[in-house]
Design a protein around this motif. Structure first.
Motif, short mmCIF file in Angstrom:
data_model
loop_
_atom_site.label_atom_id
_atom_site.label_comp_id
_atom_site.label_asym_id
_atom_site.label_seq_id
_atom_site.Cartn_x
_atom_site.Cartn_y
_atom_site.Cartn_z
N VAL A 194 -3.37 11.07 -2.60
CA VAL A 194 -3.55 9.68 -3.62
C VAL A 194 -3.02 8.64 -2.82
O VAL A 194 -2.37 8.67 -1.97
N PHE A 195 -3.58 7.43 -3.31
CA PHE A 195 -3.45 6.09 -2.51
C PHE A 195 -3.62 5.06 -3.53
O PHE A 195 -4.24 5.13 -4.47
N ALA A 196 -2.82 3.92 -3.39
CA ALA A 196 -2.98 2.65 -3.88
C ALA A 196 -2.79 1.64 -2.96
O ALA A 196 -2.04 1.58 -2.16
N HIS A 197 -3.63 0.47 -2.94
CA HIS A 197 -3.04 -0.76 -2.25
C HIS A 197 -3.51 -1.94 -3.15
O HIS A 197 -4.60 -2.11 -3.93
N MET A 198 -2.83 -3.09 -3.05
CA MET A 198 -3.10 -4.34 -3.82
C MET A 198 -3.24 -5.39 -2.76
O MET A 198 -2.46 -5.47 -1.63
N ARG A 199 -4.11 -6.45 -2.95
CA ARG A 199 -4.38 -7.45 -1.94
C ARG A 199 -5.38 -8.45 -2.93
O ARG A 199 -5.62 -8.31 -3.91
N ARG A 200 -5.06 -9.61 -2.24
CA ARG A 200 -5.96 -10.92 -3.05
C ARG A 200 -7.21 -11.23 -2.06
O ARG A 200 -7.03 -11.21 -0.80
N ASP A 201 -8.13 -11.51 -2.80
CA ASP A 201 -9.43 -11.79 -2.10
C ASP A 201 -9.58 -13.33 -1.52
O ASP A 201 -10.30 -14.23 -1.74
N GLY A 202 -8.40 -13.47 -0.66
CA GLY A 202 -8.31 -14.75 0.18
C GLY A 202 -6.72 -14.76 0.38
O GLY A 202 -5.91 -13.73 0.53
N SER B 32 -8.24 -14.06 -6.53
CA SER B 32 -8.39 -12.68 -7.02
C SER B 32 -7.62 -11.84 -6.67
O SER B 32 -7.56 -11.47 -5.45
N LEU B 33 -6.77 -11.25 -7.57
CA LEU B 33 -5.84 -10.03 -7.29
C LEU B 33 -6.61 -8.65 -7.41
O LEU B 33 -6.96 -8.30 -8.47
N TRP B 34 -6.58 -7.79 -6.56
CA TRP B 34 -7.46 -6.65 -6.59
C TRP B 34 -6.65 -5.55 -6.33
O TRP B 34 -5.78 -5.32 -5.62
N PHE B 35 -6.75 -4.53 -7.34
CA PHE B 35 -6.09 -3.18 -7.15
C PHE B 35 -6.91 -2.15 -6.82
O PHE B 35 -7.82 -1.66 -7.57
N PHE B 36 -6.76 -1.29 -5.79
CA PHE B 36 -7.81 -0.42 -5.51
C PHE B 36 -6.67 1.03 -5.33
O PHE B 36 -5.67 1.05 -4.93
N THR B 37 -7.27 2.00 -6.04
CA THR B 37 -6.70 3.48 -5.97
C THR B 37 -7.63 4.55 -5.86
O THR B 37 -8.79 4.40 -6.35
N GLY B 38 -7.27 5.41 -5.40
CA GLY B 38 -7.97 6.81 -5.38
C GLY B 38 -7.43 8.26 -5.27
O GLY B 38 -6.07 8.27 -4.89
N VAL B 39 -7.86 9.23 -5.61
CA VAL B 39 -7.25 10.52 -5.47
C VAL B 39 -8.45 11.55 -5.09
O VAL B 39 -9.71 11.09 -5.09
N ALA C 279 0.71 -1.20 0.12
CA ALA C 279 -0.08 -0.13 -0.06
C ALA C 279 0.72 1.29 -0.19
O ALA C 279 1.77 1.13 0.62
N VAL C 280 0.56 2.21 -0.72
CA VAL C 280 1.22 3.63 -0.80
C VAL C 280 0.40 4.56 -0.56
O VAL C 280 -0.95 4.58 -1.00
N TYR C 281 0.91 5.90 0.06
CA TYR C 281 0.14 7.16 0.15
C TYR C 281 0.80 7.99 -0.28
O TYR C 281 1.98 8.07 0.17
N GLY C 282 0.35 9.07 -1.02
CA GLY C 282 1.27 10.34 -1.29
C GLY C 282 0.23 11.54 -0.94
O GLY C 282 -0.92 11.60 -1.32
N ARG C 283 1.08 12.62 -0.45
CA ARG C 283 0.43 14.08 -0.49
C ARG C 283 1.14 14.83 -1.37
O ARG C 283 2.24 15.16 -1.00
N ASP C 284 0.26 15.50 -2.33
CA ASP C 284 0.85 16.20 -3.39
C ASP C 284 1.14 17.69 -2.74
O ASP C 284 0.37 18.18 -2.09
N TYR C 285 2.15 18.40 -3.46
CA TYR C 285 2.01 19.75 -3.31
C TYR C 285 0.83 20.50 -3.98
O TYR C 285 0.39 19.74 -4.97
N ILE C 286 0.21 21.57 -3.76
CA ILE C 286 -1.00 22.22 -4.23
C ILE C 286 -0.80 23.58 -4.64
O ILE C 286 0.10 24.16 -4.18
#
Length: 298
Positions: A58-66, A72-79, A11-18
């Protein structure tokens, strides 16, 4: 780690300059830069652009549903963005080989051997034998679900001649050179979804209670807040196994289900819904799934 019956990979998180309220964002594209370019030709530095294109969290994390590598390999991301009005367009680009940004010179460095990227390779039957770069392009109009375009970096020859086993190439292929580009990928099962996207929205904005980061965030009024404003936050979840780019699908063809799928992740915004429109804001590349992912034995 294994938690609550899921295999968490990274999992990663980033805070951008604005650049809100007449400030200048110190991580923006200062020359015309587009998806599909060789990233060594991009240039970064201080730049002003519309607040709807100004990334905040911004963030993203990757996990398996088990807990098994074949779940199943899931990729979640958001901004989140500074502005809450107007359509927004952003990309999450995942690099197979190391990718970095030098803030002093404003230049990008890529270990990708194929026009600054790493191509996906297939055998004669359409099975993946080498993973490469992938991009998730998101187009969002307020009050509607985000539209997601998943693409992988391939050669023009691969795009024209290969019929992949688990997905189809779409009609779009965009790159700065004739030899390589980002090809859209589509489901073989017609309308079956790869995943879903959502934003924080209700008919009564005051009822939106989406928490921001534990330390708070910046909103469009330049106020430090514990919650995102209505339509400030967009999130996407993708089932990479369903899409057909999960290494576990191809263990019989030389891939390792526990391999490090990517090295770095790069968040950026675009000027319009065109995949090749000028890019505006970016968050300096973050390490993601860089080897070793985890200790394992085969």
């Amino acid at each position: 780690s294994k938690l609550n019956g899921k295999l968490w990979l990274d999992a990663v998180y980033g805070r951008d300059y604005i650049g809100a309220n007449s400030l200048v964002d110190s991580t923006g594209f200062t020359i015309s830069s587009k998806n599909g370019d060789n990233p060594v030709n991009w240039m970064g530095g201080s730049k002003n652009f519309p607040e709807k294109d100004d990334l905040v969290d911004v963030f993203a994390h990757m996990r398996r549903d088990g807990t098994d590598v074949h779940d199943s390999l899931w990729f979640f991301t958001g901004v989140s963005t500074v502005a809450t009005t107007g359509s927004r367009y952003f990309d999450i680009e995942l690099y197979k080989n190391n990718f970095s940004y030098n803030s002093a010179s404003g230049t990008f460095s890529s270990a990708g051997p194929d026009a600054g990227h790493t191509q996906w390779l297939f055998d004669a039957s359409g099975n993946i034998i080498q993973t490469g770069d992938m991009i998730v392009a998101v187009n969002f109009a307020p009050g509607t679900a985000p539209v997601v375009d998943v693409r992988i970096w391939v050669s023009q020859t691969t795009f024209a001649t290969v019929i992949p086993s688990y997905f189809n190439f779409g009609p779009s292929f965009d790159g700065s050179t004739p030899a390589f580009g980002y090809a859209s990928i589509l489901s073989k099962a017609g309308a079956t979804n790869f995943g879903t996207g959502i934003s924080n929205y209700s008919g009564t904005p005051a009822q939106d209670t989406t928490y921001s980061t534990p330390w708070g965030t910046e909103n469009s009024s330049d106020i430090w807040a514990t919650q995102y404003q209505s339509l400030q936050f967009i999130e996407v979840g993708l089932n990479l196994t369903r899409i057909g780019v999960d290494p576990a699908l191809y263990t019989a063809f030389g891939l390792n289900a526990c391999q490090s799928l990517f090295s770095d992740i790069f968040f950026k915004s675009r000027a319009s819904n065109s995949f090749t429109s000028d890019m505006h804001d970016f968050v300096a590349p973050l390490q993601f799934l860089r080897a070793p992912v985890m200790d394992y034995s085969v």
